[in-house]
Every structure is written in structure tokens, then in C-alpha cells.
Design an enzyme around this catalytic site. Structure first.
Site, PDB file in Angstrom:
ATOM      1  N   TYR A 178       0.841  -1.194   0.000  1.00 49.43           N
ATOM      2  CA  TYR A 178       0.000   0.000   0.000  1.00 49.43           C
ATOM      3  C   TYR A 178       0.874   1.241   0.000  1.00 49.43           C
ATOM      4  CZ  TYR A 178      -3.166  -3.506   2.008  1.00 49.43           C
ATOM      5  OH  TYR A 178      -3.899  -4.645   2.248  1.00 49.43           O
ATOM      6  N   LYS A 209      -0.971  -8.240  -3.023  1.00 54.07           N
ATOM      7  CA  LYS A 209      -2.306  -7.736  -2.732  1.00 54.07           C
ATOM      8  C   LYS A 209      -2.250  -6.215  -2.797  1.00 54.07           C
ATOM      9  CE  LYS A 209      -5.531  -7.447   1.211  1.00 54.07           C
ATOM     10  NZ  LYS A 209      -5.587  -7.492   2.689  1.00 54.07           N
ATOM     11  N   ASN A 211      -4.748  -2.454  -3.309  1.00 55.22           N
ATOM     12  CA  ASN A 211      -6.092  -1.901  -3.299  1.00 55.22           C
ATOM     13  C   ASN A 211      -6.554  -1.688  -4.731  1.00 55.22           C
ATOM     14  OD1 ASN A 211      -6.984  -1.566  -0.588  1.00 55.22           O
ATOM     15  ND2 ASN A 211      -5.387  -0.010  -0.315  1.00 55.22           N
TER      16      ASN A 211
END
Lengths: 313, 313, 313, 313, 313
Positions: A178, A209, A211
């Protein structure tokens, strides 16, 4: 329906020869033989403390950590991701789950306005391998990197070394990446998220992973995601589930992330465990139906609503 | 009265096979065979320096550190928690006490207004195991984490690795978790304390010591504590004793913490050692009567007042 | 006159069995068989740089570091405390001195107004043990902790681990503990000094050197010191000698520190080495006469003035 | 002319028995059998980057790093001090030079007004020993400490441990010690420089390089240096050469530093290598004539001017 | 055309005897037997994230990381430099490329106005050697140093130790050195860049990549580069390619850097991979024609335009 045969698993070159068979086995186990990943995220008890597990709109059962394991063992998931200690406390009673040990975590108490985020490694890989050696079904590890944080270098270094160690031992690796920190003004910017995906492949992760990117006037989130998926190269991209939303919307987004956005899976936590056991189990099945078996949204909704069952193995 | 048989001790999966028997033995010793923990906290000579041991309202005997051990050996306690060095200086003369080595400590001199708290690991686990190998009855270790501190990551990492190492060697682990730092506006908030309890199970601790939550208009402290106890899952929650209060009030709170709040024990320091030896001993017995033998407050008060004795083994 | 027989030496439990005999030997050597410690502090060439060794009021001989060793070998001292390198350069020519290796040091150049004090460990214990193995008479180690410094955790950790390692190898340990830093408003406060003494026993030190507390209207410095001595428990408390004062006053203070304040020795540097060799030697003898042989101030003064000699062994 | 026989080399006690012969050999090699050190400083390509090697007033040859080695092999020097990598790149072609590996370095880009100086250790001693094992003539190591810097503790620790390791392996050690940082108002103050010299002996260095102190109204720089030389004790003091000055002045200062100031050598860089090869070689000979053979300034000048040659071995 | 025979490879002294043959082999492979280095920089997916790989003016193919490898295997390059993980994911399918593992990286998110740059080491050399042991054709490592950053010491230390380790194992080392940070006002200043080149040889690198210096009124960039090339000594200097420019200009600059500026190669990334595969391949050939085979700009342009082919082996 995606199917993967053992010979088709692409083994990174840093998996040591003696660990190749176990890597293939772990990869197939985590993806249920499909190459697609349904990651059930159970690491939020540190990240969000009890705010994700108790309160308005959250099923009362979610306050007991065992709820996570009950769902994981009854539902259909690829891997259950959680901290080493959490897994160690429950794994003996839930031996069939594929575990992914989350290697770092932080709470949400210190906000970015006070200090940039640093989620530190909590234990050595040796501790994870020791857990595996006692018989716990550990198939991989996970690590979160906040790119753009002033502590970015700490996290890149810890992740970089852990991936080398994990691959050497035949474990798969999922990175959560992130962009976050005072320097980051738009965490959901599509170009930034594609960049995050590219960092993952440079570090050698098997999955990343991210967003879902923010839609623009020209392109939908899923269309923009396709660029990130491509930028991730051989690192499979999975999307974060985000906060709890209505099931149809959620499944529809997931379908698009996979079929338009090039995602090869999903990582979902709150959306699952904040529900009652029965409903949560059905949601894991609906998610897996789309992820692992290419169900349509409509058919997956039928699974979620209980009018149809979904088993997988 | 809670009773636990060896076979009923739930051994975390990270306890190595060769250490399982010693873990069970340590767990039973610490909980006196009940699964309940009476933790006698003797680590405050660093945390509060001499302010907890000398001054108005404190028995003069408390200034001598040996007072702690005299109470521990004469009274009824589960474990005496103290720093490695303190234990090393006195253990030879008090061999029957179960010792829990506190792995970190800080003084209270630097206030949170000046800098966020960091209590650093003071010695390696190897040093603790060496102490055990010389014959000292070390059953476990303890570590304090200040969640919400800017140094939270240091403490989470040290605790995370220590728990893996301690379990591997058959030691039980108690975490003290307090939200504290510039980012924390309400340390006693019930949701925050439940979150702290949840962090403990994610790290894999056997017990977690938290402060009792602040009561709200709707719910008592003990009722709110029940949520935290549940959020702690398989990590047993024990409550901090806090500052010295009148014995009846103290015992009554403890009773409620266990019977309403789901606590499986207590961690008490000042309330015990600031009294004379005789009174302190009687208080350990009264506390243990409630904790280990499910006495009523009334009966426990009789023990404290000396009208009844309490022995346990 | 205090006498100690080998069997009466209380060996901390963290001294490994194979090192117990050497610990007892070192303890007896350092205390000259009395249990009392005359520590001759020769570590100030780093702490105060040349300001303590050259200038007005300081004997010209003190500028040569060998002056320290000439005094140590001719006078009567328990241990000569100095940095590892200093000892390594001179020990071959002064083989009979008992050496205590000071493990950390800092200069006085950066003041507390600029930054809180941190005195860092300068070498590993392995380096000290190697020195001992070459035949140098190393009986123990020393370490300074500034409690209340923002770097307190660094020093507590280094000290904590060093004590475990030193005891394991049969060395005695002396801590210098001074409250200092922006958070400390009154370094000589009696309660604070008693607290410092208590920290020493928690870390497991054999001796702790503290500053004499500031007298209050009600109590003398020596009376207040008695509280600190008691708070130090089994860690013997010795007092810092402080700046050079007139000999009678110095010896009188020392006498009171031992006989009223419960100190079991002293740690003196400048007061000794800033004098000429002959005078310094006589002062070590006068100090040792009080410390090791319970001389009266009057008799000790006679030793200092040369009207009486004092030999000890 | 100073002469030293092997038996007269004073071997510090931390040189391990098996390394004593090699230490003596290294000491004699570095001092060319005299106990005096002519250190040829070639570490400035990091410290001053190219500013010392190219530009007005600097011979064009100095831009090529090999110039340093050509001078070192043709002239008369004790040791050539440079970074490990520099030595590794050229040593095979200049095998007869005695090399001293500089263990730390920094550039001059960040000024003290922005941040206090920290020159970090660049490689482990193992890497230096490995270089020696391949046949490079490494006789010792060097390390720079900026006392009074807020990072002083980093440098004291690195130096402290390196000296122990280097002596254990038979290498000699030279410290460069400069007071520098926001806390230091007068780097050339005589008392401060004497203090720096004292720190060197506490760390156990064999030689310390300091800046010549600033003269006062009462005393010359050389007279004040004598105090520092004495304060350095058994650590031999050598003086920094400083910026390029006219040869006669330079040689005259050096003579006084040795014969009045008690220095046992010099450390010269820019003054040598900024000249043409021929002139630089003659200057090394002139310097060595004074340092190693007690030449008068007049005779040394004749060497520098080429009217007389100076060979040494 | 430059040709190098194995016996002419100058092996640094820190290459261990048992690794000399492999070092020579790696050196010859990386330079294609010429002593000149065509470094194809594929490490920018971390440094510049996706901004260098997707967007206006960038060929759409560049978004897929495999584009980098397709170019590298079809074109003519010396080494492909990339992060360990990136190489591990693709190397099995592109076994003939010579890989140079970039050991550190950072993103561009935190600007120098917010914090000085620190690019941290991402994995140990052991992890790189393990990759080599599995059969990946790793010939060397790379590391970026930002001189003048407040974190300069971190990078100098990591690079310093890595070079020692890499040479010991027979790997070649390329440093990227850029002056950058609040203290650096003119990153392209010729004297500063020459200084950077000098730092590289002090650390012992085999090659150093610097930015071309800014031309002055008196001297061209290539003329000024000649000073840096000389200052680099035995460390070969290669120039950064910089942002994408028109091919003729680029090749012309490269020619001058080599033939006037003394560079022995180039390091080019964006200029290559932002083009279509065919065009990128032809550019690698054109660059290599100049670098490895001393082609004229005109002839190299013919290669780039496809009117002539260039093969090399």
C-alpha cells in the site's frame, strides 16, 4: 474453470532444488490447484484491533478469534492469513486449513499525520519453519509494505530478505503493498498502484495484494487494475476486499477484477468474518466459486444465498 | 474450584515436541493446577523506582527487595514476576517460588509528554534458559508492550520473537499490554483494551495482563472486561491490580473480573508488597482463594483478616 | 574489621556452576576478602577527557596515564576500574592489580542541554574474556547507566545482557547509575538515588555506585543513603567520591557512608589521582583503612598524613 | 637515530599469544624498525572527494589514484593508509608497501551546521584479514573518531571493538581523533587535544593522530603538544600534516613536533600527493629523514631539494 | 575494437584465490571479452515505479516486466541489472543473459525536500550466491550510493561490506553513485562527479556508474568526464543514459563519453526499454556496437535504423 497441473507451476529460480517439490505442493494447495488465490485475511486483530471484530454491524460471534478458524475450516478458502501466534494457538484444532503466516503487523493507533507507518517483522523465518516442522500446515508467508513511508527502506529490506529465505524453504510469498505516508497524496491512484505491483515482482513475490485503483472518467477501476496486473508480471495480483459491502456488489467487483482486471484472486477479511458463521461460510464459497471456478456473479450469489452449495477440492 | 489435569492443558503448536512435557508442567505450576493465574508482580522497582517501595502509606519493610521474596515464599502465589537479575540474586534462598522472568523494563522518569514509551528487552532468552539450567525454577517469561507508542514496532518485534523462542523451550509467556503514547487519548477505553487483548492472542501469548476498562453508563468495568476476555481467545486474560486500595474493594473487584469479566486470574504488585509481611501474605492468600479456589468475597475477606487460613497445593 | 570467608560469598544464581569458584575468587580479590569494595576509578580520561588530569590544582604527574597504575600498584585498592584498552596497554607491567573493565564511556563534550546522555558499550564481553585469558587479572566489569535519559533503554539493555554474560563467566559486575537527562530535575534527590540502587539489584549487579544523596532539613546525606543501601538489597552500594575535597572531610564522609549509610565501599578517582604519587598512595591506604578495616576517621587521617602506615592482605 | 629491537616492542596485553610475533613484525615494519611512524595518508579521496586531488595548485598527476601508490613505492614511508578497496585494486602491483587499512570514511558534503559528523565502519575486520591472507602486506588498521559529535558513541563503539579484534590478530591500530560537532567550539584547543590523545590510550590504540594544538600567548603549538603526547601515554602520538604549506615550514613544524612536542611521527597526505611524483617522493624522504633518522631541518631540506638523497631500511 | 584476453583481466587482491577463475570469467562475460561494459539497467521498476514503464511516449509493451527480458535476450547487452526477485522470476526462461543483481533500491515517493535519500540493502549476499548456485547466470552485483545524503554512512557501509563479500566470491561489482540530498546543490558539477568516481575506487568497485557532468563554458561534458574517468582509477567508469532522448543524440553522446570522456561503457535503461521490442533490440545493438566494437556514430545509427545488423560474441 482454471486448472493447474503440478508441472505447470512456474517455480522461481530462488527456490532451492531440494525445496522445489514442496514449493509446488504449497502453490497448488494455496491455489486449490487452480493458480488462483482466495486469501482469507485474518490479520486485522492487530491492524485494526477490536474495531473490526466488535461493534455495530458486526456479528457478535466475531469477537471470539476462534470464529476466524471456524469459518476457515467450514468454508472454502485458499489460505488463512494470520500472525504466527494466532495460528499456533488454534492450528491443532483446525489442521486442514492452509496457513499463511503474516510476518509483520502494526496497530492503527499512530496515524500518518503523527508518524509515517512502519509495520515491523515480528519473528524470524526460522520461527515459522519450526512451526511447520511441528506439523502445522504452513504453505507461505505474507508481509505488508507501505511504499512512500519514511520507513519504506525498513520494510523493503525485511521483505527482500524474507522472500529469499521463504523461497529457499519452499514457501510461497504474498506481499501486501500500500502506498502510504505523508508523501502519498492519493493512495488509490492507478499509476501508483501499478507501480506497487511492479515493486512486488522486483522483490520476487508470488502474489501481491493491492487496493483496487480509483476509477477515472475514462476508465473503470477494473480496467485500470488490468494495467497493474500486467505490471506485476509473474507475480499474481490479488485485490483487497476492503470494508464490508453488500454481497452482490462485492461479488460483482470481484468478478470484474478477475475477468477485466486480470487479478488472479482476492484477499478478503472483514467482508467475511464480520458475518455470522453460516453467512460467512457461504460468502467464502461464493468468493471461491468466482475465484477458483469461474462462476458468474449470478451463480455465485446463489451460493451466497444458500440456494446452491459450492464444494471444492 | 477450577481443576485442570495435565491432559487438559492446551499446548500451542509452536511448543516444540521435545518441550511439550515441560510446557505442561510449567503451565500447571504457574496456575497451581487450576488453569487460573495468580501473578505476583515484582517488577516495579524499575518501572516505578523506589516510589512504590518507600514512603507514606508503604510499610517500611517494603524498602528491602527481599520483602518481595519473603511474601512470595510464605504466601500463596502462582508466579513471582521479576527481572532476571533480581531473581538471580535471591532465588537460591527461595527455591520453591515459580519464577516468571520479566524481559523488559523502563523507568517512569521520561514522561509521555517528552517521548513515547519504549521498554526494551534487557537480555536474551538464552540468558533466561541458562538461569533455568542452573536450577532456578523459571516457568515463563513476561514482556510489556505499549501499543500506540511511536516505538510500538520495537516492542511488537521483540515480543513476537521472544514468544516463539520461549514456547520452543517450553516456557509460558505473559504479555502486559497497555495502550500508551501521544496517540492514545483514553487508555482505559473498553474497545481499546479488548483490542489489546486481541493483539496478545495474535502474538501467541498464553496470558495477557490488561488494565480493567473504564465503566460506561451502560456497563460496568467487569461487563466490559468480558468482551476483552473473549477477544483474547485462547490467551487467558488477567487484570492489573492497580494502585493500593482497601482490601474488600480489591477482592470484590477481582471476584467480578473473574466471574463476570471472564478473567482467569490477576496480576497484583503494589497492593501486596506495600503491606507488612503478615498482611501481605494474608492478602496473597485471599487473592488466591478467589482466583484458584473460587472463594466468595466474604470468605476471601476472612482469609485476609486472618480469621481463616488458606493453603493450596 | 569485616572478614569474609569463601563459603560466605553469596553467589548469584546466574553464575554458571563451572564459574562459581572463579566468581568467589574474583569477589574475594575485589573486596580483599572483606566483602567491602574499594574501587579506584580510572575511567575518567574518556568521561572528563584531560580536564581531570591536567590543570590548576592537579599534580603534574597525573597527566601521564601511568600515574594511575603506579598508584594502583603501590597503594591499597580493591580494583582499578578502567577501559579495556588502557588496561591492555599497562597491565603487563602492573600484574598484581585487580582490574575491572569499564565497558562503556562517553566524553562530556555534548551537554544534556543539547542531547540526553548515552554511554555506549565499547567492546564485547568476549574481548574482555580474551584479555583475561592472556593472563591479565580481570576480576569484573563495570557499566554506567543514565536513568531518565532518552537513551535509557539502550543502556539498560546493554547492561542487562552484559551482567548475564559476565556472571556466566564468573566476573563480578559494578554498575554506575546516575539519573540524568532533560527529564531529571534533581539528580541528588534521595528517593531517586534509592530508586537507582533498586534498578541495580533488578539487573543483578553485585555492586552499584551512586552519588550521595542531597541532605534535607530532617536527614543527613548518610542517613538518606541508608535507605538507598537497603533498597539495593543484595547489590552492595558504594558511593562516588566526587570532586577533590580536603582529605579529612572526604574520609569523614566515607566513614559516615559506611557506618551510617550502609555503604559497603567507595568508588574514588579524582580525589586520589590528582595528587602526587606519594600522597595519592597514602590516600588509597587511608580510604582502604576505613573501607576494609573499619578504621576510625582519626586513625585513617594518621595513615593519610603518613604518621602511620596501612598494609593489607 | 631511534632504533628499536624486536624485544623492545611493547606488546599490548590484548594481542593474543599466537599473534605476538606478527604484531612485533607489523610494528617494526610500520615504524621501519625505529618506533617512529611516518604515516602516508591516502584516505582523502572519500573524505575530501576530488577537491584534494584536482584543481589549482595541485599537480595534474594527482588526479590518478595510482599516483598515491607510485609515491608510496618510490618514496620512503612507514605505512600507506587507505580504504580497503583502494588497496585491493593496486596492491598487487605495489607489493612492498606496508598497508594500513582505513576502516571508516565519510565525505565532506554534509557540513556540521547541518548534521554532526559520523564516519561509519565500512567493512568488517574479517574482510581485512582476508585481504591479508591473500598476501597483501596489511600491517594495521585505522579509524577516525569525531569526539563531541552527537554520533560519538557510534564511533567509540566501532573503534573499541575493532581495536580488540585487530590486536587479537596482530595488527597495529592508528586512531585519528578530532573533536568536531556542534558542541565543539574550538577544535584546536590544547586541553581538548590532550583529552583526545587520552581517549586513544583508553581505547588501547597503538598510535593516535591529532591536529597540532593552537599556540597560546604563553606556549607554542609544539610545547602544548608535549602535554598531549604525555597524556597519550603508551599510545604514540603523531601529528596531522594539514593543508599544503611550504616545505621548509612544514619540515620545521614536524621537527618541533617530534623534538619539543613529543610526537613519535607524523601523518601526511595532501602535502605529499598534491606534488609531482619526483617532488612528492623527495618530500616523503625529507619527512622520513626527520621522523625516522632524526635529521635536522636543514639536512632534511637538502633531501627535499634533491641535493642529498635519503634511503632507509 | 577492444579485446581482452583472460590473462589481461586485472583481478583485485580481495578476490580470494579460489574465486579468481570465476571472477575472470564473470568479468569477461560482463564485458563480452572487451573490458567494456554495456549495462542494461532494469532496476527502475522500484526506483521510478510504473512512471518509466507506462504512459505517454512509452511503448505499451513496456508495462509487462517480461519486455525487459525479451530485449535482454534478443539484443546485445553485457549485463542485465535488476533486483534479485525480478531475476529469480524470469531467469529460468532467459538463461543466457548475464545477470547483475541490484542489491538496493528505493521508490521516488519521498522527495529530498522531505527526507534525504536512503536506498537500503534488500537481501544478503548469501541470497545472491544461493541464486547463483541454483544455476542462474549471476556475474555480479550492483549498489547505489547517494553521497551527501544524511544517510550516506548507511550506504557506504553496506556497499563497503558487500564489495568485500562479492569479490571474495568472484562476483564483479558496479556502484551507482549520485550526489544527492539537502546538502547537494549541484548534482552534475564536474568536480563532484569526479569525486564520486574516486569514492568508487576507494571502496574497490570494478565499475562505477555516474551521471555525465554538466558542461561549462570552457569544457564539454565529455571533456569533464575524462577527469572523472581518471579519478576513478582502476574502477571503470560508465555513464548513466538518463531520460529518453533521440537516438542519434544519445549515440553521439555515448561515443564522446567513451572516446573523449574515457568511459569504458554505459548504463542504459529507459532509453532502451521504453521502445518497442524491435526498436529496443536494435538500440542495444547500436549501443553495443559503439561500446564493445568501437563503431562510429554513423555506423551505429545504421544498426539502430536496421540498415545493418550487429551481432557480437
Amino acid at each position: 474453470m482454471p486448472v493447474l497441473i503440478p508441472d505447470a507451476v512456474r517455480v522461481p529460480a530462488d527456490v532451492l532444488p531440494e525445496a522445489r517439490a514442496i514449493y509446488v505442493e504449497n502453490y497448488l494447495a494455496a491455489t486449490r490447484g487452480t493458480g488462483r488465490l482466495m486469501l482469507y485475511a485474518c490479520d486485522q486483530k492487530v491492524e485494526h484491533m477490536n474495531d473490526d471484530f466488535f461493534g455495530e454491524g458486526i456479528d457478535r460471534a466475531d469477537n471470539d478469534p476462534e470464529h476466524l478458524f471456524r469459518i476457515g475450516s467450514t468454508g472454502v478458502v485458499g489460505v488463512l492469513a494470520g500472525q504466527r501466534g494466532l495460528i499456533a494457538q488454534y492450528a491443532a484444532d483446525y489442521p486442514d486449513i492452509n496457513y499463511l503466516v503474516k510476518m509483520n503487523s502494526k496497530t492503527h493507533l499512530v496515524k500518518t499525520t503523527q508518524d509515517d507507518p512502519y509495520s515491523a517483522q515480528l519473528y524470524s523465518l526460522e520461527a515459522v519453519l519450526a512451526l511447520r516442522d511441528t506439523g502445522v500446515n504452513v504453505v507461505g508467508i505474507g508481509y505488508t509494505i507501505y511504499l512512500g513511508s519514511e520507513y519504506e527502506s525498513n520494510m523493503l529490506s525485511e521483505a527482500g530478505e524474507l522472500i529469499a529465505e521463504a523461497h529457499a524453504a519452499g514457501l510461497i510469498v504474498v506481499l501486501w503493498i500500500y502506498p502510504r505516508g505523508k508523501a502519498v497524496t492519493d493512495e488509490k491512484d492507478a499509476q501508483l498502484i501499478a507501480g506497487a505491483a511492479g515493486v512486488a515482482v522486483c522483490l520476487g513475490a508470488d502474489f501481491v495484494k493491492v487496493n483496487p485503483p480509483k476509477a477515472t472518467e475514462q476508465q473503470s477501476s477494473a480496467e485500470l487494475l488490468a494495467i497493474a496486473s500486467e505490471a506485476a508480471g509473474r507475480t499474481g495480483l490479488v485485490c483487497a476486499g476492503g470494508s464490508t459491502v453488500e454481497a452482490e456488489k462485492f461479488l460483482s467487483q470481484l468478478y470484474d477484477q478477475i475477468h477485466i482486471g486480470g487479478a488472479i484472486g482476492n484477499a478478503t477479511g472483514r467482508n467475511i468474518h464480520q458475518r455470522s458463521l453460516a453467512e460467512a461460510v457461504r460468502l467464502t464459497k461464493a468468493i471461491s466459486a468466482i475465484t477458483l471456478a469461474d462462476y458468474s456473479v449470478e451463480k455465485a450469489l446463489a451460493v451466497f444465498n444458500g440456494s446452491e452449495d459450492f464444494q471444492f477440492d
